[in-house]
Design a protein around this motif. Structure first.
Motif, PDB file in Angstrom:
ATOM      1  N   GLY A 101     -41.961  -9.967  18.359  1.00  0.00           N
ATOM      2  CA  GLY A 101     -43.028  -9.704  17.415  1.00  0.00           C
ATOM      3  C   GLY A 101     -42.572  -9.193  16.072  1.00  0.00           C
ATOM      4  O   GLY A 101     -41.417  -8.776  15.894  1.00  0.00           O
ATOM      5  N   ALA A 102     -43.502  -9.219  15.130  1.00  0.00           N
ATOM      6  CA  ALA A 102     -43.287  -8.642  13.797  1.00  0.00           C
ATOM      7  C   ALA A 102     -44.652  -8.370  13.177  1.00  0.00           C
ATOM      8  O   ALA A 102     -45.606  -9.121  13.401  1.00  0.00           O
ATOM      9  N   ILE A 103     -44.729  -7.282  12.426  1.00  0.00           N
ATOM     10  CA  ILE A 103     -45.920  -6.991  11.624  1.00  0.00           C
ATOM     11  C   ILE A 103     -45.662  -7.589  10.240  1.00  0.00           C
ATOM     12  O   ILE A 103     -44.868  -7.050   9.464  1.00  0.00           O
ATOM     13  N   LEU A 104     -46.301  -8.711   9.931  1.00  0.00           N
ATOM     14  CA  LEU A 104     -46.038  -9.416   8.691  1.00  0.00           C
ATOM     15  C   LEU A 104     -46.850  -8.825   7.540  1.00  0.00           C
ATOM     16  O   LEU A 104     -48.010  -8.455   7.712  1.00  0.00           O
ATOM     17  N   VAL A 105     -46.226  -8.774   6.369  1.00  0.00           N
ATOM     18  CA  VAL A 105     -46.925  -8.338   5.158  1.00  0.00           C
ATOM     19  C   VAL A 105     -47.753  -9.520   4.658  1.00  0.00           C
ATOM     20  O   VAL A 105     -47.216 -10.571   4.322  1.00  0.00           O
ATOM     21  N   ASN A 106     -49.059  -9.338   4.625  1.00  0.00           N
ATOM     22  CA  ASN A 106     -49.951 -10.451   4.307  1.00  0.00           C
ATOM     23  C   ASN A 106     -49.672 -11.068   2.943  1.00  0.00           C
ATOM     24  O   ASN A 106     -49.838 -12.275   2.752  1.00  0.00           O
ATOM     25  N   LEU A 107     -49.243 -10.254   1.988  1.00  0.00           N
ATOM     26  CA  LEU A 107     -49.015 -10.749   0.631  1.00  0.00           C
ATOM     27  C   LEU A 107     -47.899 -11.785   0.554  1.00  0.00           C
ATOM     28  O   LEU A 107     -47.852 -12.576  -0.386  1.00  0.00           O
ATOM     29  N   TYR A 108     -47.007 -11.786   1.510  1.00  0.00           N
ATOM     30  CA  TYR A 108     -45.784 -12.559   1.389  1.00  0.00           C
ATOM     31  C   TYR A 108     -45.928 -14.034   1.765  1.00  0.00           C
ATOM     32  O   TYR A 108     -45.044 -14.832   1.452  1.00  0.00           O
ATOM     33  N   ARG A 109     -47.035 -14.400   2.461  1.00  0.00           N
ATOM     34  CA  ARG A 109     -47.153 -15.778   2.931  1.00  0.00           C
ATOM     35  C   ARG A 109     -48.612 -16.202   2.954  1.00  0.00           C
ATOM     36  O   ARG A 109     -49.496 -15.421   3.283  1.00  0.00           O
ATOM     37  N   ASN A 110     -48.845 -17.468   2.667  1.00  0.00           N
ATOM     38  CA  ASN A 110     -50.181 -18.033   2.797  1.00  0.00           C
ATOM     39  C   ASN A 110     -50.601 -17.994   4.266  1.00  0.00           C
ATOM     40  O   ASN A 110     -49.814 -18.359   5.147  1.00  0.00           O
ATOM     41  N   MET A 131     -47.920 -11.001  16.956  1.00  0.00           N
ATOM     42  CA  MET A 131     -47.824 -10.905  15.506  1.00  0.00           C
ATOM     43  C   MET A 131     -48.831  -9.898  14.989  1.00  0.00           C
ATOM     44  O   MET A 131     -49.950  -9.794  15.508  1.00  0.00           O
ATOM     45  N   GLY A 132     -48.420  -9.177  13.982  1.00  0.00           N
ATOM     46  CA  GLY A 132     -49.333  -8.282  13.309  1.00  0.00           C
ATOM     47  C   GLY A 132     -49.390  -8.614  11.832  1.00  0.00           C
ATOM     48  O   GLY A 132     -48.536  -9.326  11.300  1.00  0.00           O
ATOM     49  N   LEU A 133     -50.399  -8.099  11.175  1.00  0.00           N
ATOM     50  CA  LEU A 133     -50.539  -8.243   9.734  1.00  0.00           C
ATOM     51  C   LEU A 133     -50.814  -6.881   9.121  1.00  0.00           C
ATOM     52  O   LEU A 133     -51.500  -6.041   9.723  1.00  0.00           O
ATOM     53  N   SER A 134     -50.278  -6.663   7.942  1.00  0.00           N
ATOM     54  CA  SER A 134     -50.572  -5.451   7.178  1.00  0.00           C
ATOM     55  C   SER A 134     -50.913  -5.853   5.752  1.00  0.00           C
ATOM     56  O   SER A 134     -50.522  -6.932   5.281  1.00  0.00           O
ATOM     57  N   ALA A 135     -51.626  -4.979   5.070  1.00  0.00           N
ATOM     58  CA  ALA A 135     -52.030  -5.290   3.699  1.00  0.00           C
ATOM     59  C   ALA A 135     -50.865  -5.215   2.719  1.00  0.00           C
ATOM     60  O   ALA A 135     -50.896  -5.851   1.662  1.00  0.00           O
ATOM     61  N   GLY A 136     -49.807  -4.463   3.081  1.00  0.00           N
ATOM     62  CA  GLY A 136     -48.644  -4.324   2.201  1.00  0.00           C
ATOM     63  C   GLY A 136     -48.664  -3.009   1.447  1.00  0.00           C
ATOM     64  O   GLY A 136     -49.719  -2.516   1.056  1.00  0.00           O
ATOM     65  N   GLU A 141     -40.678  -4.091  -3.706  1.00  0.00           N
ATOM     66  CA  GLU A 141     -40.226  -5.331  -3.092  1.00  0.00           C
ATOM     67  C   GLU A 141     -40.986  -6.532  -3.653  1.00  0.00           C
ATOM     68  O   GLU A 141     -40.397  -7.592  -3.905  1.00  0.00           O
ATOM     69  N   CYS A 142     -42.270  -6.372  -3.849  1.00  0.00           N
ATOM     70  CA  CYS A 142     -43.064  -7.447  -4.443  1.00  0.00           C
ATOM     71  C   CYS A 142     -42.570  -7.783  -5.845  1.00  0.00           C
ATOM     72  O   CYS A 142     -42.426  -8.964  -6.209  1.00  0.00           O
ATOM     73  N   GLN A 143     -42.300  -6.763  -6.621  1.00  0.00           N
ATOM     74  CA  GLN A 143     -41.797  -6.987  -7.972  1.00  0.00           C
ATOM     75  C   GLN A 143     -40.466  -7.727  -7.942  1.00  0.00           C
ATOM     76  O   GLN A 143     -40.228  -8.648  -8.738  1.00  0.00           O
ATOM     77  N   ALA A 144     -39.600  -7.354  -7.012  1.00  0.00           N
ATOM     78  CA  ALA A 144     -38.278  -7.980  -6.924  1.00  0.00           C
ATOM     79  C   ALA A 144     -38.374  -9.468  -6.609  1.00  0.00           C
ATOM     80  O   ALA A 144     -37.572 -10.277  -7.104  1.00  0.00           O
ATOM     81  N   TYR A 145     -39.369  -9.860  -5.826  1.00  0.00           N
ATOM     82  CA  TYR A 145     -39.488 -11.250  -5.383  1.00  0.00           C
ATOM     83  C   TYR A 145     -40.573 -12.024  -6.125  1.00  0.00           C
ATOM     84  O   TYR A 145     -40.908 -13.148  -5.736  1.00  0.00           O
ATOM     85  N   GLY A 146     -41.122 -11.437  -7.176  1.00  0.00           N
ATOM     86  CA  GLY A 146     -42.113 -12.137  -7.974  1.00  0.00           C
ATOM     87  C   GLY A 146     -43.435 -12.348  -7.251  1.00  0.00           C
ATOM     88  O   GLY A 146     -44.151 -13.323  -7.507  1.00  0.00           O
ATOM     89  N   ILE A 147     -43.786 -11.433  -6.352  1.00  0.00           N
ATOM     90  CA  ILE A 147     -45.017 -11.524  -5.587  1.00  0.00           C
ATOM     91  C   ILE A 147     -46.044 -10.570  -6.182  1.00  0.00           C
ATOM     92  O   ILE A 147     -45.762  -9.404  -6.439  1.00  0.00           O
ATOM     93  N   SER A 148     -47.236 -11.082  -6.402  1.00  0.00           N
ATOM     94  CA  SER A 148     -48.300 -10.252  -6.973  1.00  0.00           C
ATOM     95  C   SER A 148     -48.629  -9.098  -6.036  1.00  0.00           C
ATOM     96  O   SER A 148     -48.693  -9.268  -4.816  1.00  0.00           O
ATOM     97  N   PHE A 149     -48.860  -7.924  -6.614  1.00  0.00           N
ATOM     98  CA  PHE A 149     -49.222  -6.736  -5.845  1.00  0.00           C
ATOM     99  C   PHE A 149     -50.539  -6.192  -6.399  1.00  0.00           C
ATOM    100  O   PHE A 149     -50.555  -5.285  -7.233  1.00  0.00           O
ATOM    101  N   PRO A 150     -51.668  -6.746  -5.956  1.00  0.00           N
ATOM    102  CA  PRO A 150     -52.963  -6.319  -6.498  1.00  0.00           C
ATOM    103  C   PRO A 150     -53.368  -4.940  -5.987  1.00  0.00           C
ATOM    104  O   PRO A 150     -52.719  -4.363  -5.110  1.00  0.00           O
ATOM    105  N   LYS A 151     -54.472  -4.440  -6.488  1.00  0.00           N
ATOM    106  CA  LYS A 151     -54.952  -3.124  -6.075  1.00  0.00           C
ATOM    107  C   LYS A 151     -55.356  -3.145  -4.599  1.00  0.00           C
ATOM    108  O   LYS A 151     -55.557  -4.214  -3.998  1.00  0.00           O
ATOM    109  N   GLY A 152     -55.489  -1.957  -4.023  1.00  0.00           N
ATOM    110  CA  GLY A 152     -55.699  -1.833  -2.591  1.00  0.00           C
ATOM    111  C   GLY A 152     -56.908  -2.585  -2.065  1.00  0.00           C
ATOM    112  O   GLY A 152     -56.849  -3.234  -1.010  1.00  0.00           O
TER     113      GLY A 152
END
Length: 345
Positions: A101-110, A131-136, A141-152
């Motif tokens: 298993g893994a708790i995936l960061v939702n922001l990282y993948r469609n 599998m798990g999901l988290s809001a992030g 880390e998002c900034q480093a990989y060019g991933i948008s990090f919107p408000k909570g």
């Protein structure tokens, strides 16, 4: 652990069982280290192994309370950090019983891609995937990989839509005109076929990780299990209380929701070994004594059993443990020999 189908809702049937997973933080570990650890976990009777969904080292930043904008130290930038789901796919081919298993960061993948990943790994592993999901949370880390990090509030909205899409794709038949489609505020899919379907029916267990109130509401509404940790006992109990209130509000049976604790355990065969291990983790993570008391359970085997018993008394039935001395397996073996049997017997 057995999965049964009931109107497209996965259920974890444990009949009072306390489950134990090994949480492997890939930070600084090579694949051979991870592979060896997983095979030993399977032999020693762990129920599952979990990997972290991070791309850069993070544990020192979290435990030492680094400011978000502080630069990652040069030696940490060069540390090995294998991507979790790809690694789990490799581990599925060399294991037979242990769950993955893994708790995936939702922001990282469609989410549509996540559904395909989820069903594919469940097929490869012959029905051993969770599998798990988290809001992030890790904006750096998002900034480093060019991933948008919107408000909570936006991240929570995205998480809710993702769960709906994943369940829809894993459950709905692709025959005739029943190809899954969804149009939300953040995601749109149109006739997104997901074949083959997972081995576990109607889908493998889906966890939600996180402790915010909106996240807890989503866990009560959609998840098969809730996972949280790296916090004090009192903070964890506050989250449990709010989770139970959320379940009552929507008419869900709180007892049927898996409650997972995840965190770091330092275990020693005696006081001297325990002292040495504490000193090593302080040196490794630069954690302060205060934060160690907040985030880490430390003690001999008997003391660890007593502390985990405080959580089981409150309904926690899944422990996912990070051993800070990996790839050394001393703590893992000690835990498997003296702690797990207490809760299994």
């Amino acid at each position: 652990m057995r999965i049964i189908s009931n109107n497209c809702s996965a259920k974890l049937v444990i009949k009072g069982k306390i489950s134990f997973g090994c949480y492997i933080y890939q930070d600084g570990l090579e694949y051979n280290d991870i592979q060896h650890t997983v095979l030993v976990c399977e032999r020693l009777g762990f129920d599952s192994v979990w990997l972290k969904d991070n791309f850069i080292p993070w544990i020192q930043a979290y435990l030492s309370n680094e400011k978000e904008g502080q630069e990652i130290k040069k030696e940490r930038k060069s540390a090995s950090m294998l991507e979790c789901w790809t690694t789990l796919s490799a581990l599925a081919t060399i294991t037979k019983q242990i769950r993955l298993g893994a708790i995936l960061v939702n922001l990282y993948r469609n989410p549509a891609i996540v559904a395909k990943m989820f069903s594919t790994l469940d097929v490869i592993s012959n029905g051993r995937t969770e599998m798990g999901l988290s809001a992030g949370w890790y904006e750096k880390e998002c900034q480093a990989y060019g991933i948008s990090f919107p408000k909570g509030s936006v991240r929570i909205g995205m998480l809710e839509e993702s769960i709906k899409i994943i369940k829809k794709m894993l459950c709905e038949s692709s025959e005739g005109s029943c190809n899954p489609s969804f149009k939300g505020k953040y995601y749109v899919i149109s006739n997104a076929v997901c074949n083959p379907k997972p081995i576990q029916k109607p889908y493998p267990p889906i966890w939600i990780g996180g402790g915010g109130k909106q996240t807890l509401k989503l866990a009560a509404t959609y998840a098969d299990g809730w996972n949280y940790g790296l916090c004090s006992y009192n903070e964890y109990l506050d989250k449990l209380l709010f989770l139970s209130k959320c379940c009552r509000t929507i008419g869900r049976n709180y007892d049927k929701l898996m409650k997972g604790w995840q965190g770091m355990i330092i275990i020693g065969k005696d006081r001297n070994e325990l002292r040495d291990k504490k000193r090593a983790i302080v040196e490794k993570t630069k954690i302060s004594n205060r934060r160690m008391l907040e985030f880490i359970i430390a003690g001999t085997a008997d003391e660890i059993v007593k502390e985990l018993g405080r959580y089981t008394d409150k309904g926690v039935n899944y422990f996912t443990v990070y051993f800070s001395d990996l790839p050394d397996l001393g703590s893992l073996r000690l835990f498997a020999r003296y702690v797990i049997p207490h809760f299994r017997n």
